[in-house]
Scaffold this motif. Structure first.
Motif, PDB file in Angstrom:
ATOM      1  N   GLY A 213      40.095  76.119  13.266  1.00  0.00           N
ATOM      2  CA  GLY A 213      40.984  76.534  12.177  1.00  0.00           C
ATOM      3  C   GLY A 213      41.044  75.482  11.091  1.00  0.00           C
ATOM      4  N   GLU A 359      45.806  79.334   5.718  1.00  0.00           N
ATOM      5  CA  GLU A 359      46.493  79.838   6.915  1.00  0.00           C
ATOM      6  C   GLU A 359      47.586  80.825   6.507  1.00  0.00           C
ATOM      7  OE1 GLU A 359      47.032  77.146  10.039  1.00  0.00           O
ATOM      8  OE2 GLU A 359      48.327  78.495  11.173  1.00  0.00           O
ATOM      9  N   GLY A 392      40.472  80.487  13.754  1.00  0.00           N
ATOM     10  CA  GLY A 392      41.701  79.921  14.312  1.00  0.00           C
ATOM     11  C   GLY A 392      42.071  80.653  15.597  1.00  0.00           C
ATOM     12  N   VAL A 397      43.568  82.526   9.971  1.00  0.00           N
ATOM     13  CA  VAL A 397      43.217  81.524   8.960  1.00  0.00           C
ATOM     14  C   VAL A 397      42.007  82.020   8.164  1.00  0.00           C
ATOM     15  CG1 VAL A 397      42.534  79.115   8.592  1.00  0.00           C
ATOM     16  CG2 VAL A 397      44.003  79.698  10.534  1.00  0.00           C
TER      17      VAL A 397
END
Ligand SMILES: Cc1ncc(COP(=O)(O)O)c(C=O)c1O
Length: 427
Positions: A213, A359, A392, A397
């Motif tokens: 991520g 994110e 992620g 993400v």
């Protein structure tokens, strides 16, 4: 122009290689042409490629095409003959590393590079245990699958590999900002390997934490983890398959950390799509390994592969792509942060050079992963003509990692489309 899924080709693909072979997007793309940062589908629709790192110096880069074509028309074979291309390529590439990293083993894939790295480390230490993150992916051979806590079944049963939680500053609450609790997992893994009687061979990390991520680990964490491992006789293997060749604004992503690895693995961008990968280490480790067992890999480091690799380095250097990655990367990151000011769903923006994590969260305070929304936005971006993906542990993400010839105008287009897709909720 809208695109339509090429259903007959999709069905033939399913029949040929199975329905589970991964494909991007709900409506899979049929791409037929590429040029620089652009790709085109079979209906002539043009897409901005903001995801692919294999065409590192641009899709169908003319310099790479010419170098490969010329060498293919001249001579191509395996590496059991002398050839200038191999020697000069390795000399040139290893000059980009700190001492004592000055020898190579060439391979065709990142998986093979990691496999060879494991063998080097296990041979040198006479131990078996390898530490990785608990959401890692490092390739697909049997030994390397054991390292793949993200989704490889072998990782669940192996005794030779243990995972630790990589610290992400975005998700660390104030009281645990100290890296100590994360290092504790590494200490425990070392103890467990001792108890199992297999000892510690090393730690294998992607310093950019690309598959994890693209987390920002706290400053000094990687160095502290490596120090712990080295104190117990283990080696540090840096997987630069994604983070290498200037992607992060430095030649190698480990250069962001205050540590020189014992072994580095390379792949993906190395030949701009021509299969070329490898392991860089010290003469001591490589020679020790070769004395123990011969390493030969038919297609690795052949004259054409090395011509491709040298052409990639020519373009990186002549077009100052590493400085450009740093500059355009900062520009796009700043724009993404402005979007964050507008859209609650953007919880965090992380980047190094031209690799970005956006994110998504459904609740900023709770940092609840916006998995469903991320999927919708990635697909909506594709319909809007911009290719990105997501990663992620919760697939929440957005991952942006364009070819290195990405310019500010491309960043502007990406931002415009992302703004639209987020505003419309990915619909
Ligand atoms: C960090 C990392 N290492 C290794 C690999 C394996 O490379 P390859 O697919 O060339 O075997 C990958 C592939 O995605 C990767 O992301």
């Amino acid at each position: 122009m809208d695109f339509m899924v090429d259903k007959p080709l999709l069905d033939r693909r399913y029949a040929a290689i199975g329905e589970k072979s991964p494909l991007f997007y709900d409506e899979p793309l049929h791409l037929v042409k590429g040029e620089g940062v652009w790709v085109y589908d079979s209906g002539g629709k043009k897409y901005l490629d903001a995801y692919n790192n294999v065409p590192h110096v641009g899709h169908c880069n003319p310099r790479v095409v010419q170098a490969v074509t010329d060498q293919l028309a001249t001579f191509n074979s395996h590496t059991r003959y002398l050839h200038e291309n191999l020697v000069s390529y390795v000399e040139r590439l290893t000059s980009k590393f700190s001492d004592p990293l000055d020898m190579m083993i060439l391979t065709c894939t990142g998986s093979e590079a990691n496999e060879a790295a494991l063998r080097l480390a296990r041979n040198h230490t006479r131990a078996q245990g390898i530490i990785v993150t608990n959401c890692s992916y490092h390739g697909n051979t049997e030994a390397v699958a054991e390292l793949g806590f993200a989704f490889m079944p072998e990782a669940k049963t192996t005794q030779r590999v243990l995972g630790f939680t990589p610290p992400c500053t975005y998700r660390m609450s104030d009281h645990d900002v100290s890296v100590e609790i994360y290092l504790q997992e590494i200490r425990q893994a070392i103890t467990q390997f001792k108890e199992r009687g297999i000892g510690l061979a090393g730690i294998l990390l992607c310093p950019a934490f690309a598959n994890e991520g693209l987390i920002n680990s706290p400053p000094g964490f990687v160095r502290a983890a490596v120090d712990l491992v080295r104190a117990e006789g283990g080696l540090f293997i840096a997987d630069e398959v994604q983070g290498g060749f200037g992607r992060t604004g430095k030649w190698w992503s480990h250069q962001w950390e205050d540590v020189v690895p014992d072994i580095v693995t390379l792949g993906k961008p190395m030949g701009n799509g021509y299969p070329l990968a490898g392991v860089v280490s010290s003469a001591e480790l490589v020679n020790e390994f070769s004395e123990w067992g011969m390493y030969f890999n038919t297609f690795a480091g052949g004259p054409v592969a090395c011509a491709a690799g040298a052409a990639v380095m020519d373009v990186i250097e002549q077009e100052s792509l590493i400085d450009r990655a740093a500059e355009v990367g900062d520009y796009l990151a700043q724009k993404l942060r402005s979007l964050q000011g507008k859209h609650e769903i953007i919880g965090d923006v992380r980047h190094k050079g031209l690799i970005f994590a956006v994110e998504l969260v459904t609740n900023r305070a709770e940092k609840t992963p916006a998995t469903k929304e991320a999927g919708k936005i990635v697909n909506a971006m594709c319909r809007e003509g911009v290719l990105i993906s997501r990663i992620g542990t919760h697939d929440s993400v957005l991952k942006v990692r364009p070819p290195m010839v990405f310019e500010r105008e491309h960043a502007d287009l990406l931002i415009e489309k992302l703004d639209t897709c987020i505003s419309e909720g990915g619909n």
